[in-house]
Write an enzyme that holds these catalytic residues in place. Structure first.
Site, short mmCIF file in Angstrom:
data_model
loop_
_atom_site.label_atom_id
_atom_site.label_comp_id
_atom_site.label_asym_id
_atom_site.label_seq_id
_atom_site.Cartn_x
_atom_site.Cartn_y
_atom_site.Cartn_z
N ARG A 95 -5.88 11.69 -0.08
CA ARG A 95 -4.49 12.15 -0.21
C ARG A 95 -4.39 13.41 -1.08
O ARG A 95 -3.52 14.26 -0.86
CB ARG A 95 -3.62 11.04 -0.80
CG ARG A 95 -3.33 9.96 0.21
CD ARG A 95 -2.46 8.89 -0.38
NE ARG A 95 -2.04 7.98 0.68
CZ ARG A 95 -1.66 6.74 0.47
NH1 ARG A 95 -1.65 6.24 -0.74
NH2 ARG A 95 -1.28 5.98 1.47
N LYS B 257 -1.58 -9.20 8.12
CA LYS B 257 -0.38 -9.96 8.46
C LYS B 257 0.29 -9.48 9.74
O LYS B 257 0.61 -8.31 9.86
CB LYS B 257 0.62 -9.87 7.32
CG LYS B 257 0.17 -10.60 6.08
CD LYS B 257 1.26 -10.52 5.06
CE LYS B 257 0.91 -11.31 3.83
NZ LYS B 257 1.91 -11.08 2.79
N GLY C 9 -3.39 1.98 4.74
CA GLY C 9 -3.92 2.05 3.38
C GLY C 9 -5.27 1.35 3.22
O GLY C 9 -6.06 1.73 2.35
N GLY D 218 2.77 2.17 5.79
CA GLY D 218 4.04 1.63 6.30
C GLY D 218 4.91 2.69 6.96
O GLY D 218 5.52 2.44 8.01
#
Ligand code: ADP
Ligand code: MG
Length: 385
Positions: free
Chosen positions: A35, A191, A341, A364
């Site tokens: 990043r 998830k 991530g 996200g």
């Protein structure tokens, strides 16, 4: 139209630059510089045009209002300073004013140490806005949030999208609206709850949608398989069943075999056909036959979008599936886009960064963008008009 920095004539200004320098740090050392490196073009562009820069960023999830050295941006300031060969002043107490002294760049301590940041306090935004003349937003990873040092500044200042943001949007748009077919999407990770909308959107567009990770376990459970003690989300079984009934369900690619641990010990990995998983097994990776099947599909794809590790990558050998899939995409000639991530660090660790077409800094935010949701900051910067 997105209001982009490179088309604006900005010089001799004090520019507030919101970056996403939320990088993993261990013992004051930067573990992943991705990043930071991606943020450099905008910094260099601003400096070249004789601007002074006040860099704002968050790091981790500190308790708001408390200074916690564990989440300090100081190591990032030192690292960036070395990379761009410029002096950077690191300001711990910056919210009431900054002093450039003999430098052109200031980096402020973690914005999440400020009370009100996460609740988008207008009082905090107002204070921050008085530190500069112009606002440049280049933190794609927080485009979906409403926080004082980002969203909150846009109405208060003349605001522009930086180069990283522009690249992120262009690449994501190309992937969703104009992919060269066949498009294979690989959606994995812990998830299903965080990715179920994405799966239903992408199933439609993709020739194949490959599943792995904890998400896979929820699908296997929904299909009536024994998944033993594997990670899964019972609240999302009904959602998984809806996808199973979807007209495009045959495009959803499931593994043939999986690698399980047994009785809470990682020491004895066993590869089993899905139908052979027992009640005391924990599915932690895809098996060798599944890897072959997935690699075959990747080889025949023109575009691959990948998000999420296919297994429990923190523990060898359960990272095998993920590593082999990463390598297969890396050597293929397809256009490859990756986000997430926990996915990016795997590619970095394998030194495969240069073998992918586009690596997104977003997690996200990227997923929401691809789902077709309007991201509040992008909306304010004109991305949807
Ligand atoms: P990303 O951040 O790249 O979108 P996620 O956060 O969704 O990815 O998922 C990453 C996590 O999923 C990793 O910590 C990995 O260990 C975990 N994971 C993947 N497969 C399994 C599995 N079968 N059992 C337990 N954890 C898993
Ligand atoms: Mg994650």
């Amino acid at each position: 139209m997105l209001k982009v920095l490179k088309e604006a004539n900005i010089n001799n200004k004090i520019v507030l630059l919101r970056l996403d320098l939320n990088v993993p740090i261990s013992q004051n050392k930067i573990v992943s510089n991705f990043r930071i490196i991606k943020s450099i073009p905008t910094i260099e562009h601003l400096i070249k045009n004789n601007n002074k820069i006040v860099i704002l960023s968050h790091l981790g999830r500190p308790k708001e209002g408390e200074v916690d050295e564990k989440y300090s941006l100081k190591p990032v300031a030192l690292y960036l300073s070395e990379k761009i060969k410029q002096n950077i002043i690191f300001e711990k107490n910056w919210v009431n004013g900054v002093d450039f002294k003999d430098s052109n760049i200031i980096m402020c301590e973690n914005v999440r140490f400020q009370n009100g940041e996460k609740l988008n306090s207008s009082e905090l935004s107002r204070k921050i806005s008085s530190l500069g003349d112009i606002f440049v937003f280049d933190a794609f990873g927080v485009s979906h949030r409403k926080e004082s040092s980002a969203y909150g500044l846009i109405d208060l200042m003349d605001s522009y999208a930086g180069q990283l943001l522009e690249n992120e949007i262009n690449n994501a748009l190309m992937m969703i609206s104009n992919p060269v077919n066949p498009l294979t999407t690989i959606i994995s990770g812990a998830k299903i709850s965080t990715k179920i909308t994405l799966i239903s959107k992408l199933l439609n567009k993709s020739s194949h949608l490959i599943i792995g990770g904890g998400i896979l376990n929820t699908f296997l459970f929904a299909l009536g398989h024994n998944i033993g003690t594997s990670l899964f989300e019972s609240d999302y079984v009904d959602e998984a069943k809806k996808i199973i009934k979807h007209k495009d369900f045959e495009k959803l690619i499931m593994p043939i075999d999986v690698v399980c641990s047994n009785n809470n010990s990682f020491d004895n990995p066993q590869t089993k056909l899905i139908s052979m998983v027992q009640s005391d097994d924990k599915i932690l990776d895809i098996g060798a036959k599944s890897i072959d099947k997935y690699v075959d599909i990747i080889k025949k794809s023109s575009t691959v979008f990948w998000n999420g590790p296919l297994g429990y990558v923190e523990q060898e050998p359960y990272d095998t599936g993920t590593v082999k899939i990463a390598k297969a995409i890396a050597i293929s000639n397809c256009y490859s886009m990756v986000g997430g991530g926990d996915t990016l660090p795997i590619i970095e660790k394998l030194s495969l960064i240069d073998n992918f077409s586009y690596l997104s800094t977003g997690g996200g935010a990227l997923l929401k963008f691809i789902e077709g949701k309007e991201l509040p900051i992008l909306k304010k910067l004109g991305a949807y008009t």
